[in-house]
Design a protein around this motif. Structure first.
Motif, PDB file in Angstrom:
ATOM      1  N   THR B 102      71.205  -6.137 -31.041  1.00  0.00           N
ATOM      2  CA  THR B 102      71.127  -5.421 -32.327  1.00  0.00           C
ATOM      3  C   THR B 102      69.707  -4.934 -32.624  1.00  0.00           C
ATOM      4  N   PHE B 103      68.706  -5.770 -32.313  1.00  0.00           N
ATOM      5  CA  PHE B 103      67.337  -5.443 -32.739  1.00  0.00           C
ATOM      6  C   PHE B 103      66.359  -5.236 -31.579  1.00  0.00           C
ATOM      7  N   GLY B 104      66.750  -5.617 -30.362  1.00  0.00           N
ATOM      8  CA  GLY B 104      65.812  -5.597 -29.244  1.00  0.00           C
ATOM      9  C   GLY B 104      65.644  -4.201 -28.637  1.00  0.00           C
ATOM     10  N   ILE B 185      56.986 -13.440 -40.680  1.00  0.00           N
ATOM     11  CA  ILE B 185      57.556 -14.267 -39.606  1.00  0.00           C
ATOM     12  C   ILE B 185      58.040 -13.330 -38.507  1.00  0.00           C
ATOM     13  N   SER B 186      57.842 -13.725 -37.250  1.00  0.00           N
ATOM     14  CA  SER B 186      58.314 -12.897 -36.138  1.00  0.00           C
ATOM     15  C   SER B 186      59.230 -13.709 -35.229  1.00  0.00           C
ATOM     16  N   PHE B 187      60.092 -12.992 -34.534  1.00  0.00           N
ATOM     17  CA  PHE B 187      61.117 -13.585 -33.666  1.00  0.00           C
ATOM     18  C   PHE B 187      60.685 -13.316 -32.230  1.00  0.00           C
ATOM     19  N   ILE B 188      60.265 -14.369 -31.533  1.00  0.00           N
ATOM     20  CA  ILE B 188      59.624 -14.192 -30.231  1.00  0.00           C
ATOM     21  C   ILE B 188      60.351 -15.004 -29.152  1.00  0.00           C
ATOM     22  N   GLY B 228      62.304  -6.756 -31.966  1.00  0.00           N
ATOM     23  CA  GLY B 228      62.193  -5.849 -33.112  1.00  0.00           C
ATOM     24  C   GLY B 228      60.750  -5.676 -33.532  1.00  0.00           C
ATOM     25  N   LYS B 229      60.536  -5.735 -34.855  1.00  0.00           N
ATOM     26  CA  LYS B 229      59.185  -5.495 -35.367  1.00  0.00           C
ATOM     27  C   LYS B 229      58.480  -6.792 -35.744  1.00  0.00           C
ATOM     28  N   THR B 235      64.637 -11.381 -41.181  1.00  0.00           N
ATOM     29  CA  THR B 235      65.881 -10.605 -41.219  1.00  0.00           C
ATOM     30  C   THR B 235      66.745 -10.937 -40.009  1.00  0.00           C
ATOM     31  N   TYR B 236      66.112 -11.006 -38.826  1.00  0.00           N
ATOM     32  CA  TYR B 236      66.865 -11.308 -37.606  1.00  0.00           C
ATOM     33  C   TYR B 236      67.369 -12.750 -37.635  1.00  0.00           C
ATOM     34  N   ALA B 237      66.533 -13.619 -38.197  1.00  0.00           N
ATOM     35  CA  ALA B 237      66.904 -15.041 -38.245  1.00  0.00           C
ATOM     36  C   ALA B 237      68.149 -15.242 -39.104  1.00  0.00           C
TER      37      ALA B 237
END
Lengths: 385, 398
Positions: B102-104, B185-188, B228-229, B235-237
């Motif tokens: 969805t976001f990658g 916060i970032s999703f890594i 994503g960003k 949001t992704y979480a």
């Protein structure tokens, strides 16, 4: 699998919701309920004009070709507005007996008048000592020439003061609680030998104690086969049980919604009480109970025409959950309204009362739990590993 | 409205059943899902399904989903429950997979989605921290940009089955000065073999090793592992948690569990009669089964409305709350049913080839540990209290 409503069902729901919004607001309902007659025959006529009374009957029988799902839609709307008119006794019960077991002549005589809104029925099945056991009958019908003579006492016959006809269960042979020997009759309420004591119920309806003293009925008063009516009665009562579940789900939704709205308005300690988490979580639990009631009502309605065991399990499961959920939602609605919830003035208490009485209609939680477990308590073999 | 299966659906059930019966590995039959199985055991069915193209049914078809209707997915889960299959783990399939597609970026999808589909890569989830449980947004693990890398420092906890993981997805704070805790916060994604990642076991009350502490010390991760960003990770979480919840009801498994409970209660004896004949006990089973029916039809209604175009929404919180309550009650009643033989404590299982003399009936061995283990279900995935907060806000509007 499909959980969508048909176009007809959606139309029925919309037009009925509109009618109830315009003509069945809470204050009107209160006045009608407290009036001498306790109901509005002209409202019944409007229901007939809208097609509600024809909805669940086949076209062959003069109906609109729907079924239990249509009654479910109608009863949910009735539950939202606390409608008192006798849809379940007349359409679901009397209509059900006629639909499943009526002779062509009986259908001709009664169904047409029911669908047209001209004839109102009550279902006289309960007895003072029978509790929820449909076979525990002390009322007797003895063969007399071609006809029968009925003697007995029927308890809390909902809607009887408004009815012109009664559906009566009675024992034609055998002993109390025997499964065989039970029969069903259509009896005119003004037949010689019938006396009634009429009274209001705590949830704003009317009912009667009905006494039969040597009431003679003709042979064609019998619906279905003599002495073999228990399975038929169980089927119709299951259909009525599901209809009352639909009414409960409508009432639960409103009680919940009213409570949430009230908690937004009512301030204590300087804030709306809906900001308190201890109340929020309880209102979420009410929401979940309501959602599960919807699920169970759909489930049971959709299983009404399956085999007898499946049907009984489904209906009892639904009535257990709705009895429990209705009690929870009703009690919490009053509690969260605080003192105002105790007043006769506010509608919420009336939803609580109706939900409370629904539990004991057609069998309460304990009764249906017992029926459910009796169907599932057979030991099973350990699966081969 | 109707509950009928179409001829195509009946045919589908036959096809699925035949496939499972023919292809489910013999050595896994009767084993059931357990946290202490080997990595190979846990991945075996996933890998078979990957080859068949059935490992990620819920994904969009362009990413390898099956395009099944809600009814077909329902049939699929019933048929798997019937055989007690060890299903693909959720960390890749239901958690990070949907976030990636969805976001990658396209490169990220090409790199990671195949390994999730075929079951060759094991993922773990780096969300919770010692100081950030229900208040997840208070997390403190940092990721600081350094050239083409992020340098991650912090500690994650409750990292389920991280002892086997090849890759992990981590929530890290990239902007410590953001106005709100949810921002910044970032999703890594991180390769678990990266120097500086250390996984330490946490032993739980059931005696098992399912969860871990994951320590991150100067872990250098390429910037292309950002999903994503930057700073949009919350949001992704949340998206991930809604996806996680929708599968969490576990209806088919619980139905199977009730069947097993009935078998146990038919074998156990009370007052000379099968336990299932006891009014008190059968009433508890009855209540459980009735509540499970309510959950089942609530899930079916939710699936139907999802099929009508809505993604998993806040209603999935009901499924999480009720589904986990039922799973817990099921294990509670199973432990009650086995009576005395709930007490003996085993690690290792006779069926795994140990020569231990069996104590008590087989069905009793795991009753207590499973009961203890299942207390986690109302805590994880956003505790049931947090689910109530979500419904309060999103549905009741309070």
């Amino acid at each position: 699998m499909d959980f969508n409503f048909s176009e007809e069902q959606t139309m029925i729901r919309d037009s009925l919701a509109r009618l109830l919004r315009d003509q069945y607001e809470f204050e009107t309902r209160r006045k009608v309920s407290e009036s001498e007659s306790g109901w509005r025959p002209e409202m019944w006529q409007q229901f007939a004009e809208l097609g509600l009374l024809a909805a669940p009957f086949s076209e062959e029988d003069g109906g609109l070709g729907g079924g239990a799902l249509d009654s479910m839609v109608i009863m949910e709307e009735f539950g939202k507005a606390l409608v008192v008119e006798p849809y379940i006794p007349t359409i679901v019960c009397a209509g059900g007996f006629l639909k499943h077991a009526g002779s062509p002549a009986q259908k001709e005589e009664h169904l047409t008048a029911i669908i047209g809104g001209e004839r109102v029925f009550a279902f006289a099945y309960a007895e003072p000592r029978g509790r929820y056991d449909l076979a525990d009958l002390e009322t007797t019908a003895k063969k007399d020439g071609d006809g029968y003579v009925i003697n007995g006492h029927k308890a809390v016959v909902i809607g009887a003061p408004w009815a012109s006809h009664l559906i009566v269960t009675a024992r034609t042979s055998g002993d109390r609680r025997d499964k065989d020997g039970i029969s069903v009759f259509i009896v005119e309420k003004d037949a010689k030998g019938i006396t009634t004591r009429d009274y209001p119920t705590v949830d704003g309806r009317r009912a009667s104690e009905v006494y039969f003293e040597n009431v003679s009925v003709p042979a064609d008063a019998l619906i279905g086969e003599e002495g073999k009516a228990l399975p038929l009665i169980e089927r119709v009562v299951d259909e009525a049980t599901v209809a009352v579940c639909a009414e409960a789900m409508g009432a639960m939704g409103v009680a919940h919604q009213m409570t949430v709205e009230y908690s937004k308005q009512r301030k204590q300690f300087g804030v709306a009480i809906g900001k308190f988490q201890v109340l929020q979580h309880r209102m979420v639990d009410m929401f979940m109970e309501h959602e599960q009631s919807i699920s169970m009502t759909y489930m049971a309605t959709l299983k009404l025409d399956e085999d007898e065991e499946t049907r009984k399990k489904a209906v009892s499961a639904a009535k257990v959950r709705i009895g429990q959920g209705g009690r929870f939602v009703g009690q919490e609605a009053v509690q969260i309204h605080g003192g105002m919830g105790m007043t006769d003035e506010l509608a919420v208490g009336h939803y609580f009362k109706r939900l409370t009485m629904i539990d004991s209609e057609f069998g309460n939680v304990d009764h249906h739990m017992r029926r459910y477990t009796a169907l599932t308590a057979e030991p099973v073999k350990m699966a081969a590993e | 409205m109707n509950l009928e299966f179409t001829p195509e659906e009946i045919e589908f059930r036959k096809e699925v059943r035949a496939f499972i019966e023919e292809n489910y590995p013999q050595h896994l039959r009767g084993v059931g899902a357990r946290e202490d199985l080997s990595k190979e055991y846990m991945l075996a069915w996933h890998q078979i399904l990957g080859k068949k193209g059935w490992s990620v049914p819920a994904w969009p078809e362009k990413y390898g989903g099956t395009g099944w209707t809600p009814t077909q997915k329902y049939i699929w889960s019933e048929e798997n429950a019937r055989m007690d299959t060890i299903m693909p783990l959720p960390f890749g399939v239901s958690m990070v997979g949907p976030v990636i597609y969805t976001f990658g970026s396209e490169e990220m999808k090409a790199k990671h989605l195949p390994g999730i589909r075929d079951g060759s890569v094991w993922w773990c989830q780096g969300y919770s921290e010692p100081g950030a449980g229900s208040d997840l947004a208070s997390l403190k693990t940092t990721a600081v940009r350094d050239g083409d890398h992020y340098v991650i420092n912090g500690q994650k906890t409750w990292t389920t089955l991280a002892q086997h993981a090849d890759w992990g997805f981590f929530l890290c704070r990239t902007d410590p000065n953001a106005a709100k805790p949810q921002e910044g916060i970032s999703f890594i994604l991180a390769d678990m073999n990266t120097p500086g990642i250390e996984v330490k076991p946490i032993k739980t009350i059931d005696g098992g090793h399912e969860v871990n502490e994951t320590w991150l010390t100067d872990v250098r991760v390429p910037v292309e592992n950002l999903v994503g960003k930057e700073n949009e990770g919350w949001t992704y979480a949340k998206f991930l948690l809604a996806h996680e919840r929708s599968g969490i009801a576990g209806v088919a498994r619980s139905k199977r569990g009730v069947e097993k409970l009935r078998q146990i209660a038919s074998t156990e004896v009370l007052d000379g009669k099968p336990l299932i004949k006891d009014d008190d006990f059968i009433r508890k089973i009855g209540q459980l089964e009735i509540d499970l029916t309510a959950l089942e039809f609530t899930e079916l209604r939710t699936l139907a409305s999802e099929a009508a175009g809505k993604g998993p929404g806040p209603e999935s919180s009901i499924l999480k709350v009720k589904g986990t309550e039922i799973q817990q009650r099921l294990t509670e009643l199973t432990l009650e049913a086995v009576g005395h033989y709930g007490h003996p404590y085993f690690r290792g299982f006779p069926e795994d080839g140990s020569n231990e003399f069996p104590i008590g009936p087989d069905y009793a061995h795991q009753a207590a540990p499973t009961y203890f283990n299942m207390r986690k279900t109302s805590i994880y995935g956003g505790s049931n209290e947090i689910q109530r907060n979500i419904i309060t806000k999103m549905i009741l509007g309070l």
